[in-house]
Scaffold this active site. Structure first.
Site, PDB file in Angstrom:
ATOM      1  CD  GLN A 199      19.129  63.856  60.835  1.00 24.21           C
ATOM      2  OE1 GLN A 199      18.393  62.874  60.914  1.00 24.21           O
ATOM      3  NE2 GLN A 199      18.692  65.037  60.503  1.00 24.21           N
ATOM      4  CD  GLN A 211       8.199  71.740  56.201  1.00 22.52           C
ATOM      5  OE1 GLN A 211       8.456  71.335  55.086  1.00 22.52           O
ATOM      6  NE2 GLN A 211       7.812  70.932  57.170  1.00 22.52           N
ATOM      7  CD  GLU A 229      21.924  67.618  59.686  1.00 19.80           C
ATOM      8  OE1 GLU A 229      23.115  67.512  59.330  1.00 19.80           O
ATOM      9  OE2 GLU A 229      21.410  66.930  60.587  1.00 19.80           O
TER      10      GLU A 229
END
Length: 311
Positions: free
Chosen positions: A66, A90, A107
């Site tokens: 990430q 979401q 994340e």
């Protein structure tokens, strides 16, 4: 492709003229001719639309690659309070790994949900290549302006290095100019301590770019601390960098013959003191030592260090 066969009876033409009749052989019998017609029907392949489902939060793990490394703790706590009231609005984008599911995008929501004590979260499961995962994560963070300048530069470098992309290809994927990508990558030439100041928000990317031209890493760090302490503008920094260059040239001309000895002592004192130390020596072997400090805490540390030497 689907074909159908249809048959139809065609009577023998009698009025086509000799020219065309000569090209079409005539049958002796009165049997009807069978003509095969091929009818093409288009078959549309249905692509399944990703559907939202729920997974246990214990089944989900972050992506080690990430681009975003730093998360604002206060913002996470604020989001977790919202999730306690309204849930995760979401869904996270994930892909199946060996035993668990890896996060492609979301994340921050995942971390906040874990803080809120949520047991399950909404997800959309898709399958991507490692390069696509990296690109999606990078694009999402850039669009949300979640990355600091160093994280963004590191992500660009990873795309170039791991997937052999050119700068213009990266620029096209993230919808930025090639110049923007080049300027971002230049930040990685900064001293590690200066990069850390950019990550912490103590320096803007504009300030950081202004001191890239300083080759000496120690001087880079000194200028960075001065920028932070004195809250200098980018224009002020550009002027400061020019003056440093002029000062270096002046000092170079006036160096005494045995200056290398003092420079060696200077380096040793830097390591002992853990800060910038400047020895200003004269030709008569006299001079002074300047020890730099950049906060009251650092001054106290230096004092304690000197005090131990005398004990």
């Amino acid at each position: 492709m689907v074909t159908e066969k249809k048959t139809s009876k065609i009577s023998k033409s009698r009025g086509l003229g000799k020219g065309i009749a000569a090209l079409i052989p005539e049958d002796d019998g009165n049997e009807d001719k069978v003509v095969v017609k091929e009818v093409v029907k288009e078959v549309v392949k249905e692509v399944p639309v990703p559907t939202e489902t729920k997974l246990k939060i214990s089944q989900i793990e972050p992506n080690k690659n990430q681009p975003r490394k730093a998360f604002d703790e206060d913002a996470l706590i604020e989001l977790s309070e919202s999730i306690k009231q309204y849930g995760v609005l979401q869904p996270l984008l994930v892909q199946k790994m060996d035993k668990n599911y890896q996060i492609i995008a979301g994340e921050r929501r995942f971390r906040a949900a874990r803080l809120a004590g949520v047991k399950e979260v909404p997800v959309i499961i898709k399958d991507y290549s490692s390069q696509e995962v990296m690109e999606i994560a990078l694009i999402e963070n850039i669009q949300r302006e979640d990355l600091n300048p160093i994280e963004e530069a590191l992500a660009y470098r990873q795309l170039i290095k791991d997937y052999r992309l050119k700068q213009d290809e990266v620029a096209e994927k993230v919808a930025k100019s090639r110049t923007a990508i080049t300027n971002s990558l230049r930040l990685l030439k900064l001293d590690d301590r200066v990069q850390e100041m950019v990550i912490e928000g103590k320096l803007s990317s504009g300030h950081a770019r202004a001191i890239i031209g300083i080759e000496d890493k120690e001087k880079q760090y000194m200028v960075a601390l001065k920028i932070f302490d004195e809250k200098l503008s980018v224009r002020d920094v550009e002027k400061l960098v020019k003056n440093i260059d002029k000062l270096d040239k002046t000092v170079e001309k006036k160096k005494p013959e045995n200056d290398f000895v003092y420079r060696d002592f200077e380096e040793k004192l830097k390591k002992i003191m853990g800060t910038q130390v400047v020895i200003k020596n004269k030709n008569n072997n006299k001079g002074k030592i300047e020890i730099q400090y950049y906060s009251q805490a650092e001054l106290e540390r230096i004092y304690d260090l000197l005090k131990k030497v005398n004990e």
